[in-house]
Design an enzyme around this catalytic site. Structure first.
Site, PDB file in Angstrom:
ATOM      1  N   TYR A 120       0.841  -1.199   0.000  1.00 45.98           N
ATOM      2  CA  TYR A 120       0.000   0.000   0.000  1.00 45.98           C
ATOM      3  C   TYR A 120       0.875   1.247   0.000  1.00 45.98           C
ATOM      4  CZ  TYR A 120      -5.005  -0.395   0.004  1.00 45.98           C
ATOM      5  OH  TYR A 120      -6.299  -0.531  -0.400  1.00 45.98           O
ATOM      6  N   GLU A 156      -0.602   4.683  -0.628  1.00 47.77           N
ATOM      7  CA  GLU A 156      -1.460   5.864  -0.826  1.00 47.77           C
ATOM      8  C   GLU A 156      -0.673   7.142  -0.575  1.00 47.77           C
ATOM      9  OE1 GLU A 156      -4.735   5.210   1.805  1.00 47.77           O
ATOM     10  OE2 GLU A 156      -6.080   4.706   0.143  1.00 47.77           O
ATOM     11  N   ASP A 186      -4.809  14.038 -25.777  1.00 41.97           N
ATOM     12  CA  ASP A 186      -4.984  12.641 -25.376  1.00 41.97           C
ATOM     13  C   ASP A 186      -4.235  11.771 -26.388  1.00 41.97           C
ATOM     14  OD1 ASP A 186      -5.728  10.070 -24.837  1.00 41.97           O
ATOM     15  OD2 ASP A 186      -7.876  10.480 -24.672  1.00 41.97           O
ATOM     16  N   THR A 214      -1.928   6.453 -22.549  1.00 39.38           N
ATOM     17  CA  THR A 214      -1.974   5.128 -21.934  1.00 39.38           C
ATOM     18  C   THR A 214      -0.583   4.533 -22.093  1.00 39.38           C
ATOM     19  OG1 THR A 214      -2.700   4.168 -24.026  1.00 39.38           O
ATOM     20  CG2 THR A 214      -4.419   4.701 -22.430  1.00 39.38           C
ATOM     21  N   LYS A 272      -0.480   0.794 -25.077  1.00 44.00           N
ATOM     22  CA  LYS A 272      -0.706   0.729 -26.527  1.00 44.00           C
ATOM     23  C   LYS A 272       0.659   0.778 -27.227  1.00 44.00           C
ATOM     24  CE  LYS A 272      -5.363   2.445 -25.858  1.00 44.00           C
ATOM     25  NZ  LYS A 272      -6.359   3.512 -26.051  1.00 44.00           N
ATOM     26  N   ARG A 306      -0.947  -2.095 -18.479  1.00 45.55           N
ATOM     27  CA  ARG A 306      -2.169  -1.282 -18.599  1.00 45.55           C
ATOM     28  C   ARG A 306      -2.119  -0.183 -17.548  1.00 45.55           C
ATOM     29  NH1 ARG A 306      -4.733  -4.340 -22.120  1.00 45.55           N
ATOM     30  NH2 ARG A 306      -6.203  -2.665 -22.463  1.00 45.55           N
TER      31      ARG A 306
HETATM   32  C1  PLP Z   1      -7.467   3.846 -25.271  1.00 44.97           C
HETATM   33  C2  PLP Z   1      -7.844   5.271 -25.088  1.00 44.97           C
HETATM   34  C3  PLP Z   1      -8.296   5.752 -23.844  1.00 44.97           C
HETATM   35  C4  PLP Z   1      -8.661   4.887 -22.663  1.00 44.97           C
HETATM   36  O1  PLP Z   1      -7.764   4.034 -22.179  1.00 44.97           O
HETATM   37  P1  PLP Z   1      -8.161   2.814 -21.222  1.00 44.97           P
HETATM   38  O2  PLP Z   1      -6.875   2.378 -20.706  1.00 44.97           O
HETATM   39  O3  PLP Z   1      -8.872   1.824 -22.092  1.00 44.97           O
HETATM   40  O4  PLP Z   1      -9.074   3.311 -20.161  1.00 44.97           O
HETATM   41  C5  PLP Z   1      -8.537   7.112 -23.737  1.00 44.97           C
HETATM   42  N1  PLP Z   1      -8.371   7.938 -24.785  1.00 44.97           N
HETATM   43  C6  PLP Z   1      -7.989   7.500 -26.003  1.00 44.97           C
HETATM   44  C7  PLP Z   1      -7.846   8.473 -27.137  1.00 44.97           C
HETATM   45  C8  PLP Z   1      -7.720   6.146 -26.199  1.00 44.97           C
HETATM   46  O5  PLP Z   1      -7.360   5.716 -27.416  1.00 44.97           O
END
Ligand code: PLP
Length: 417
Positions: free
Chosen positions: A44, A46, A189, A216, A219, A225
């Protein structure tokens, strides 16, 4: 054998015998996977390094500092929060860090490539903030005249750039120019393209005047993740009212992640993230990212040569979006046909899609995963041929069965890492 172990083995076999072309998927390295199974999972922590709610955080502090420093260096920014559990809630953390309920955020129309967390009506946060929309032109590129007009009229708190389905490089500087007039915070994003920005192959929003970004980690970055919330330290009053100045964006983001939204960080995931961020600095990763982009170019030109229409007529990144309008096919049936021969893709809406979202006119195909498995130019041509043969089979069982056998054989050449 435990039932779960049986499922793990089955999933391993599924991944090994299929061609993975879902643009958001990838394979983590053994070192990254191993870190997630480490004893950091027991701890933990936090709070933040040096300010924890529990004892025993000597090594978690060091680990989190390491991940933060690597993220800042890789993405050229002042601050990184590495605790967000995934991309979706990282976006929500950012929204609440900089907006109050009812505030306006200007993002891309969802059917033009935005993500669910960019204000889809099925999400809670679409009811909390006022999501307004810009769109793409019929060519598939962003309509900057419209962005400018909307920013002038709406004075949005945040202008949101980047999307889940957009095959082109983004003109960040144009957003930056517009945001200066409207005093908006610029947020990118970059979930899909984080790995290519890290490798220096696609433009970095921080080099072009953006204030904050989220990627993220699972990817194109090939990590666990999770997500990184990245920001600049000094945002010069992007808000309208002086009492609202955002002189400290990093603090706002940290508070939004913990304790506003989350509890204990997943330190084992952060360990994996730290490793992935180190891997992303290597020449081998840069080579990988270059190959993924090249593979996408090959896929795009081969599919065009077979007569398919592509959104924007090509790609600058790792994804290709097929447009089936007027062809008798649609994204959902194309996805099913390819699935039947062992190729994973995802249906996708296209700009001004005439079809409903559950049966959209587009199909999104991406190269990061197969490039991780070592696919280079010559075999990329084979993949394009598999796709064309399946899509033009008319559902013929004999053809599909033969193709499936070929795909399985192809995959034995490309083991998982
Ligand atoms: C994949 C993605 C997310 C969300 O990611 P998660 O890990 O699935 O919650 C947010 N914004 C964009 C543009 C994405 O491609």
């Amino acid at each position: 054998m435990d039932e779960v172990q049986r499922l793990i083995d089955a999933e391993y076999a599924r991944q090994q015998t299929g061609i993975e072309l879902i643009a958001s998927e990838n394979y983590q390295s053994p070192a990254v996977l191993k870190a997630q199974a480490s004893v950091f999972a027991n701890k933990y922590a936090e709070g933040y390094p040096g300010r924890r709610y529990y004892g025993g955080n000597r090594y978690t502090d060091e680990l989190e500092h390491l991940a933060i420093d690597r993220a800042k260096a890789l993405f050229h920014c002042d601050h990184a929060n590495v605790q967000a559990l995934s991309g979706a809630n990282a976006n929500l953390c950012f929204y609440t860090a900089v907006m109050k309920p009812g505030d306006t955020i200007l993002g891309m129309d969802l059917t033009h490539g935005g993500h669910l967390t960019h204000g889809a009506p099925v999400t809670f946060f679409s009811h909390v903030f006022n999501f307004q929309r810009y769109q793409t032109l019929p060519t598939g590129e962003i309509d900057f005249a419209q962005v400018r007009q909307l920013a002038r009229d709406l004075r949005p708190q945040v202008i949101l750039a980047w999307f889940s389905a957009y095959p082109r490089e983004l003109e960040y500087a144009k957003f930056a120019e517009i945001a200066q007039e409207s005093w908006s915070i610029l947020y990118a994003d970059i979930s899909h393209i984080g790995g290519f920005i890290a490798a220096g192959l696609l433009k970095n929003p921080f080099d072009e005047g953006f204030h904050a970004a989220m990627t993220t980690t699972h990817k194109s970055l090939r990590g666990p993740r999770g997500a990184l919330l990245l920001s600049q330290g000094k945002v010069s009053n992007p808000l309208k009212k002086p009492e609202d100045t955002l002189e400290n964006l990093p603090t706002r983001i940290d508070r939004a992640v913990f304790p506003w939204f989350q509890g204990g960080p997943h330190m084992h995931t952060i360990a994996g993230i730290a490793i992935a961020l180190e891997e992303a600095t290597t020449p081998a990763f840069r080579q990988y990212a270059q190959q993924a982009l090249l593979n996408a170019q090959i896929l795009a030109s081969d599919l065009q040569a077979y007569g398919y229409q592509l959104v924007t007529g090509g790609t600058d990144n790792h994804m290709v979006i097929l447009d089936f309008t007027w062809t008798g096919l649609d994204g959902a049936s194309a996805e099913e046909l390819l699935e039947s021969i062992g190729i994973s893709t995802s249906k996708s809406t296209i700009p001004n899609d005439p079809n409903p979202p559950f049966r959209p006119s587009g199909l999104r195909i991406g190269t990061p995963a197969m490039t991780t498995r070592g696919v280079k130019e010559s075999w990329m041509h084979h993949i394009a041929t598999f796709i064309h043969q399946a899509l033009s089979s008319g559902g013929d069982e004999t053809i599909l069965t033969r193709l499936q056998a070929e795909v399985t054989e192809f995959c034995t050449l490309y083991p998982l890492p």
